[in-house]
Motif scaffolding. Structure first.
Motif, PDB file in Angstrom:
ATOM      1  N   ILE A   1       0.853  -1.186   0.000  1.00  0.00           N
ATOM      2  CA  ILE A   1       0.000   0.000   0.000  1.00  0.00           C
ATOM      3  C   ILE A   1       0.893   1.241   0.000  1.00  0.00           C
ATOM      4  CG2 ILE A   1      -1.744   1.307   1.272  1.00  0.00           C
ATOM      5  CD1 ILE A   1      -2.725  -1.323   2.453  1.00  0.00           C
ATOM      6  N   ILE A   2       0.759   2.066  -1.035  1.00  0.00           N
ATOM      7  CA  ILE A   2       1.564   3.287  -1.091  1.00  0.00           C
ATOM      8  C   ILE A   2       0.756   4.511  -0.664  1.00  0.00           C
ATOM      9  CG2 ILE A   2       3.110   2.427  -2.884  1.00  0.00           C
ATOM     10  CD1 ILE A   2       1.472   4.009  -4.916  1.00  0.00           C
ATOM     11  N   SER A   3      -0.564   4.381  -0.636  1.00  0.00           N
ATOM     12  CA  SER A   3      -1.411   5.485  -0.206  1.00  0.00           C
ATOM     13  C   SER A   3      -2.784   4.925   0.133  1.00  0.00           C
ATOM     14  CB  SER A   3      -1.521   6.537  -1.318  1.00  0.00           C
ATOM     15  OG  SER A   3      -2.336   7.607  -0.922  1.00  0.00           O
ATOM     16  N   SER A   4      -3.370   5.416   1.241  1.00  0.00           N
ATOM     17  CA  SER A   4      -4.714   4.948   1.620  1.00  0.00           C
ATOM     18  C   SER A   4      -5.515   6.113   2.190  1.00  0.00           C
ATOM     19  CB  SER A   4      -4.622   3.799   2.634  1.00  0.00           C
ATOM     20  OG  SER A   4      -3.873   4.212   3.765  1.00  0.00           O
ATOM     21  N   PRO A   5      -5.821   7.091   1.351  1.00  0.00           N
ATOM     22  CA  PRO A   5      -6.540   8.278   1.848  1.00  0.00           C
ATOM     23  C   PRO A   5      -8.005   7.971   2.135  1.00  0.00           C
ATOM     24  CG  PRO A   5      -6.297   8.391  -0.524  1.00  0.00           C
ATOM     25  CD  PRO A   5      -5.531   7.174  -0.088  1.00  0.00           C
ATOM     26  N   GLN A   6      -8.589   8.771   3.040  1.00  0.00           N
ATOM     27  CA  GLN A   6     -10.022   8.672   3.301  1.00  0.00           C
ATOM     28  C   GLN A   6     -10.782   9.446   2.242  1.00  0.00           C
ATOM     29  OE1 GLN A   6     -12.022   8.980   6.855  1.00  0.00           O
ATOM     30  NE2 GLN A   6     -10.514   7.931   8.128  1.00  0.00           N
ATOM     31  N   VAL A   7     -11.951   8.940   1.901  1.00  0.00           N
ATOM     32  CA  VAL A   7     -12.819   9.659   0.973  1.00  0.00           C
ATOM     33  C   VAL A   7     -13.341  10.900   1.677  1.00  0.00           C
ATOM     34  CG1 VAL A   7     -14.949   9.551  -0.374  1.00  0.00           C
ATOM     35  CG2 VAL A   7     -13.437   7.555  -0.249  1.00  0.00           C
ATOM     36  N   ASP A   8     -13.264  12.027   1.028  1.00  0.00           N
ATOM     37  CA  ASP A   8     -13.643  13.308   1.618  1.00  0.00           C
ATOM     38  C   ASP A   8     -15.101  13.265   2.120  1.00  0.00           C
ATOM     39  OD1 ASP A   8     -14.710  16.324   1.213  1.00  0.00           O
ATOM     40  OD2 ASP A   8     -12.558  16.316   1.632  1.00  0.00           O
ATOM     41  N   PRO A   9     -15.384  13.913   3.271  1.00  0.00           N
ATOM     42  CA  PRO A   9     -16.766  13.919   3.805  1.00  0.00           C
ATOM     43  C   PRO A   9     -17.786  14.520   2.849  1.00  0.00           C
ATOM     44  CG  PRO A   9     -15.221  14.637   5.488  1.00  0.00           C
ATOM     45  CD  PRO A   9     -14.438  14.525   4.215  1.00  0.00           C
ATOM     46  N   SER A  10     -17.348  15.331   1.912  1.00  0.00           N
ATOM     47  CA  SER A  10     -18.299  15.940   0.979  1.00  0.00           C
ATOM     48  C   SER A  10     -18.838  14.942  -0.039  1.00  0.00           C
ATOM     49  CB  SER A  10     -17.633  17.110   0.241  1.00  0.00           C
ATOM     50  OG  SER A  10     -16.534  16.647  -0.540  1.00  0.00           O
ATOM     51  N   VAL A  11     -18.192  13.793  -0.183  1.00  0.00           N
ATOM     52  CA  VAL A  11     -18.642  12.786  -1.151  1.00  0.00           C
ATOM     53  C   VAL A  11     -19.801  12.005  -0.547  1.00  0.00           C
ATOM     54  CG1 VAL A  11     -17.972  10.763  -2.506  1.00  0.00           C
ATOM     55  CG2 VAL A  11     -16.325  12.632  -2.126  1.00  0.00           C
ATOM     56  N   GLY A  12     -20.902  11.936  -1.296  1.00  0.00           N
ATOM     57  CA  GLY A  12     -22.090  11.269  -0.787  1.00  0.00           C
ATOM     58  C   GLY A  12     -22.045   9.768  -0.957  1.00  0.00           C
ATOM     59  N   CYS A  13     -22.786   9.074  -0.065  1.00  0.00           N
ATOM     60  CA  CYS A  13     -22.883   7.620  -0.129  1.00  0.00           C
ATOM     61  C   CYS A  13     -23.479   7.192  -1.465  1.00  0.00           C
ATOM     62  CB  CYS A  13     -23.743   7.121   1.043  1.00  0.00           C
ATOM     63  SG  CYS A  13     -24.000   5.333   1.063  1.00  0.00           S
ATOM     64  N   ARG A  14     -22.854   6.220  -2.092  1.00  0.00           N
ATOM     65  CA  ARG A  14     -23.269   5.635  -3.374  1.00  0.00           C
ATOM     66  C   ARG A  14     -23.068   6.560  -4.583  1.00  0.00           C
ATOM     67  NH1 ARG A  14     -23.087   0.471  -1.979  1.00  0.00           N
ATOM     68  NH2 ARG A  14     -24.366   0.045  -0.144  1.00  0.00           N
ATOM     69  N   SER A  15     -22.724   7.832  -4.331  1.00  0.00           N
ATOM     70  CA  SER A  15     -22.526   8.719  -5.486  1.00  0.00           C
ATOM     71  C   SER A  15     -21.078   8.672  -5.955  1.00  0.00           C
ATOM     72  CB  SER A  15     -22.933  10.146  -5.141  1.00  0.00           C
ATOM     73  OG  SER A  15     -22.164  10.642  -4.055  1.00  0.00           O
ATOM     74  N   GLY A  16     -20.141   8.675  -5.003  1.00  0.00           N
ATOM     75  CA  GLY A  16     -18.740   8.519  -5.350  1.00  0.00           C
ATOM     76  C   GLY A  16     -18.126   9.750  -5.994  1.00  0.00           C
ATOM     77  N   ILE A  17     -16.853   9.607  -6.342  1.00  0.00           N
ATOM     78  CA  ILE A  17     -16.091  10.686  -6.979  1.00  0.00           C
ATOM     79  C   ILE A  17     -16.193  10.522  -8.491  1.00  0.00           C
ATOM     80  CG2 ILE A  17     -13.818  11.757  -7.243  1.00  0.00           C
ATOM     81  CD1 ILE A  17     -13.097  10.680  -4.484  1.00  0.00           C
ATOM     82  N   GLY A  18     -16.836  11.483  -9.129  1.00  0.00           N
ATOM     83  CA  GLY A  18     -16.987  11.420 -10.578  1.00  0.00           C
ATOM     84  C   GLY A  18     -15.824  12.095 -11.287  1.00  0.00           C
ATOM     85  N   GLY A  19     -15.978  12.232 -12.590  1.00  0.00           N
ATOM     86  CA  GLY A  19     -14.945  12.895 -13.385  1.00  0.00           C
ATOM     87  C   GLY A  19     -13.864  11.982 -13.899  1.00  0.00           C
ATOM     88  N   GLY A  20     -13.835  10.735 -13.435  1.00  0.00           N
ATOM     89  CA  GLY A  20     -12.854   9.780 -13.957  1.00  0.00           C
ATOM     90  C   GLY A  20     -11.423  10.106 -13.610  1.00  0.00           C
ATOM     91  N   ALA A  21     -11.179  10.740 -12.462  1.00  0.00           N
ATOM     92  CA  ALA A  21      -9.815  11.097 -12.091  1.00  0.00           C
ATOM     93  C   ALA A  21      -9.680  11.101 -10.586  1.00  0.00           C
ATOM     94  CB  ALA A  21      -9.432  12.466 -12.660  1.00  0.00           C
ATOM     95  N   THR A  22      -8.438  10.951 -10.115  1.00  0.00           N
ATOM     96  CA  THR A  22      -8.140  11.033  -8.692  1.00  0.00           C
ATOM     97  C   THR A  22      -6.691  11.426  -8.538  1.00  0.00           C
ATOM     98  OG1 THR A  22      -8.306   9.867  -6.584  1.00  0.00           O
ATOM     99  CG2 THR A  22      -7.417   8.629  -8.444  1.00  0.00           C
ATOM    100  N   LEU A  23      -6.256  11.566  -7.286  1.00  0.00           N
ATOM    101  CA  LEU A  23      -4.838  11.823  -7.045  1.00  0.00           C
ATOM    102  C   LEU A  23      -4.354  10.914  -5.933  1.00  0.00           C
ATOM    103  CD1 LEU A  23      -4.432  13.709  -4.260  1.00  0.00           C
ATOM    104  CD2 LEU A  23      -5.332  15.454  -5.764  1.00  0.00           C
ATOM    105  N   ILE A  24      -3.080  10.555  -6.033  1.00  0.00           N
ATOM    106  CA  ILE A  24      -2.444   9.678  -5.055  1.00  0.00           C
ATOM    107  C   ILE A  24      -1.475  10.519  -4.237  1.00  0.00           C
ATOM    108  CG2 ILE A  24      -1.005   7.640  -4.735  1.00  0.00           C
ATOM    109  CD1 ILE A  24      -1.912   6.670  -7.479  1.00  0.00           C
ATOM    110  N   THR A  25      -1.669  10.520  -2.928  1.00  0.00           N
ATOM    111  CA  THR A  25      -0.756  11.230  -2.036  1.00  0.00           C
ATOM    112  C   THR A  25       0.004  10.213  -1.206  1.00  0.00           C
ATOM    113  OG1 THR A  25      -2.458  11.429  -0.344  1.00  0.00           O
ATOM    114  CG2 THR A  25      -2.260  13.235  -1.931  1.00  0.00           C
ATOM    115  N   GLY A  26       1.107  10.640  -0.618  1.00  0.00           N
ATOM    116  CA  GLY A  26       1.871   9.688   0.177  1.00  0.00           C
ATOM    117  C   GLY A  26       3.191  10.223   0.666  1.00  0.00           C
ATOM    118  N   SER A  27       3.280  11.515   0.939  1.00  0.00           N
ATOM    119  CA  SER A  27       4.525  12.134   1.406  1.00  0.00           C
ATOM    120  C   SER A  27       5.667  11.892   0.428  1.00  0.00           C
ATOM    121  CB  SER A  27       4.910  11.593   2.798  1.00  0.00           C
ATOM    122  OG  SER A  27       3.883  11.833   3.730  1.00  0.00           O
TER     123      SER A  27
END
Length: 748
Positions: free
Chosen positions: A213-239
């Protein structure tokens, strides 16, 4: 208007000064043939029987090629050796250990929802039939977590990029764009995690690379249940620091290796060319450049001498640009660079011949006014010919990979530097010189105020070249049939880059001289053998495929050197120009030709554009056919020569068609055949002088450059002759015939 010469002068001085600074401070990277590099031998470790064998290794080679290209290593050599080994040679690598680590990483990327912390019992139990959709993996802090089996993998990723954001607190991170159904799956995965309460481990999404595991961020509280993060993109953080972020993006973009690999050897290897071959090639380039310069001075006098000075600036600017971009210079690349200096003469010749026309035919009062009109009149032809070449260079860069992509970079730099040399440096120097009182009193010394040898002969004879265009087309058709029959009857002798061959490694009891080994193998009938040293007492020989008898003859030749040679490895090697690279090159070339056709059709109408592309195809077939009849190898060096010939062919046709367009606007009622005839005669001095200047360099490379460059120079000499002929007697008569058949003979 009075400011323009001063502004051009300041601009030219600034560019040349910056180029000189870069050339003196930025070291240029030399290729494997000139300096050698680092050799890394990888061995595949298949986990299943289906992954064993040469096919899986070949797939791994293609993934490695993309990964090494992303490392910024230009002109690497990558080839399969045997069924389970891959030989990677990297020129000029500063940190070979890091390179070996990156290219050898499996890079299996997966995305998981975190189910919760793993107990000691979970870790001890491992995969369980009761929980087939779970796995246990350590996170970035060393804690073990239970993860849901991944439905989203690196195959769903479109691209990744390293980014730095000082405002959000994320610092260096990697953005990931998903493709196709990957975006929907990401929304589903994050939507399920969002149904957990903030702080719950199940609200985390784990990004796993090679089982860690290189990164395990929490899903932001603004994201609704079952709706998820749209847009087809994300970012990986990990210091991450900048190097780690770029490396992760590189691994994601390069893709996962089909099978795991392990580095089994890593060593420094010497150049594939000997010191004598390199020295001979350097002398050939110097002599060829000197002869071309003398020819230009003899034909164009003072402005010719200034053009030679401008060409020196062209060479400096091009060299500095290649050094700044970190391009790797190989011997064929350097020869092509020298040839480009000869071809850069073309823009100067176009201007000078146009200035002569203005002085003699249009009776301009002074060489200075003629020169100004010459630059104005030649600009259209220079722009059109260079834009078509830039289109091809850009598409080769964006669509191809490996040496073909590198050729696109070199070609683009050469074109831009050539335009700067001719339109800025030459103009500043020439306009200043012809305005001097001494040259005003003796205008013939300028090189502009007289007809010139070729034009004087044409004015006396005035041949009607397009009186019988079908005869020229018949000659071209016959040449095509003859060349095509060579391809069918003799076939193509594809080089080891395309077909693979045999790699034999020897260990010796005494130091070995690579030059002496190359000479001995050439005498024994192996002129195309590539000899590479690895330390004082070890070297490899790479040749096209050998039978057992020929392999024994090779070993006998090596044994005859008297250095106590012992064969320690003998393996079949795959092609270094793999199937994916060849397919990408063909697609890039086809798209480039299509784009050139569209541009030429827009600028000259589709009839002339089609004729130029047809002439280009004519040149390619004839060049390949000549090499087939002569039994010459069609290898990576030939590929570079072929791409150069394509650029020259289009450039030559554009110059003629530009003059046809100009003359047609002046005499709209004149038959197209007569307009084309007149255009050929008016551009013939430029064609002869440009071709002669390039021929000096190519002849020197062919005669003095040794075996290494002889075939390269021969290909370009053939291409130069055929390209000059086709622009006059294939493209132009074809355009005349198309005009007649489409009923547009009087439209120009």
């Amino acid at each position: 208007m009075k400011r323009s010469p001063h502004l051009r002068g300041l601009f030219a001085l600034a560019v040349v000064a910056l180029s000189l600074y870069v050339a003196l401070t930025v070291p240029v990277q030399l290729g494997l043939d000139l300096r050698g590099g680092t050799q890394i031998v990888l061995e595949t470790r298949p986990t299943t029987a289906a992954d064993a064998g040469a096919e899986a290794t070949d797939r791994t080679v293609e993934v490695l090629r993309g990964r090494i290209d992303a490392l910024g290593v230009a002109e690497p050599t990558i080839a399969r050796s045997g069924d389970d080994r891959i030989v990677v040679e990297l020129p000029g690598v500063q940190d070979p250990r890091r390179a070996a680590d990156v290219i050898g990483r499996t890079a299996r990327l997966t995305f998981h929802q975190v189910l919760g912390p793993a107990t000691a019992a979970d870790r001890a139990a491992g995969p369980s039939p009761e929980r087939p959709h779970e796995q246990v993996t350590a996170d970035e802090t060393g804690r073990f977590l239970r993860l849901q089996t991944a439905a989203l993998t690196g195959k769903d990723v479109e691209k990744a990029a390293a980014r730095f954001d000082p405002h959000s607190g994320a610092g260096w991170h990697v953005t990931v764009d998903f493709k196709g159904a990957g975006g929907q799956e990401w929304a589903r995965l994050t939507g399920e995690a969002a149904c957990r309460a903030p702080g719950d481990p199940g609200r985390r999404v784990a990004v796993v690379l090679d089982g860690r595991i290189i990164s395990s961020p929490q899903v932001d509280p603004s994201v609704g249940c079952r709706s998820g993060i749209g847009g087809g993109a994300t970012l990986i953080t990990g210091s991450f620091d900048d190097e780690e972020a770029r490396e992760l993006a590189l691994l994601i973009n390069g893709g996962a290796l089909p099978v795991p690999v392990e580095t089994v050897e890593q060593r420094t290897v010497g150049p594939t060319l000997g010191a004598r071959a390199i020295a001979a090639s350097a002398w050939a380039a110097a002599i060829g450049t000197a002869l071309t310069s003398l020819f230009i001075v003899a034909v164009y006098r003072v402005v010719g001498a200034l053009a030679v000075l401008a060409l020196a600036c062209y060479g400096l600017v091009s060299y500095a640009a290649l050094a700044a971009l970190g391009a790797t210079l190989t011997l064929p690349g350097l020869a092509g660079f020298v040839l480009a200096i000869g071809m850069a003469v073309d823009a100067n010749v176009l201007v000078f011949e146009r200035a002569r026309e203005e002085y003699v035919a249009r009776h301009r009062p002074t060489p200075r006014s003629s020169l100004t009109a010459g630059f104005r009149g030649a600009f259209s032809a220079i722009a059109d010919s260079n834009v078509t070449t830039l289109i091809a260079a850009a598409l080769l860069f964006f669509l191809a990979s490996g040496p073909v992509r590198g050729f696109g970079v070199t070609l683009g730099i050469g074109v831009l530097a050539s335009m700067f040399s001719a339109l800025v440096v030459t103009r500043v120097l020439a306009e200043h010189a012809v305005a001097r009182p001494g040259l005003r009193r003796r205008p013939r010394l300028t090189g502009i105020a007289h007809t010139g040898f070729v034009r004087a002969r044409l004015d006396r004879s005035g041949p009607h070249l397009m009186r019988h265009p079908r005869r020229w087309l018949a000659v071209s058709a016959a040449a095509l049939v003859l060349a095509g029959s060579g391809i069918v009857v003799r076939g193509l002798d594809l080089g080891v880059e395309f077909t693979g061959g045999r790699l034999v490694e020897y260990s010796t009891t005494a130091p070995v001289d690579p030059d002496r080994t190359r000479a001995a193998l050439a005498e024994a009938g192996f002129p195309r053998a590539v000899v590479q040293s690895s330390g004082d007492r070890q070297f490899t020989v790479r040749t096209p495929g050998l039978g057992e008898a020929r392999a024994a003859a090779l070993t006998d030749a090596v044994t005859g050197l008297g250095v106590g040679a012992e064969r320690i490895r003998d393996e079949a090697v795959g092609p270094s120009l793999g199937k994916e690279l060849r397919r990408g090159a063909v697609i890039a070339l086809a798209v480039a030709l299509g784009a050139q056709l569209v541009y030429l059709a827009a600028r000259f109408r589709w009839l002339l554009g089609s004729s130029a592309v047809a002439a280009l195809a004519h040149d390619v077939v004839i060049l390949v056919g000549v090499f087939a009849w002569l039994g010459k190898p069609v290898d990576g060096v030939f590929l570079a020569a072929l791409l150069t010939v394509i650029g020259y062919s289009v450039n030559d046709s554009v110059v003629v068609f530009d003059r046809i367009r100009e003359l047609g606007r002046r005499a709209r009622g004149k038959p197209f055949a007569r307009v084309a005839d007149q255009a050929l005669l008016q551009t013939l001095p430029r064609t002869v002088n440009t071709g002669t200047g390039a021929a000096f360099i190519l002849t020197a490379l062919a005669v003095l450059g040794g075996d290494t460059l002889r075939d390269f120079a021969l290909a370009l000499l053939v291409g130069l002759a055929v390209g000059t002929y086709s622009s006059m007697f294939t493209a132009t008569p074809l355009a005349v015939e198309l005009h007649r058949r489409t009923g547009t003979e009087r439209r120009t």
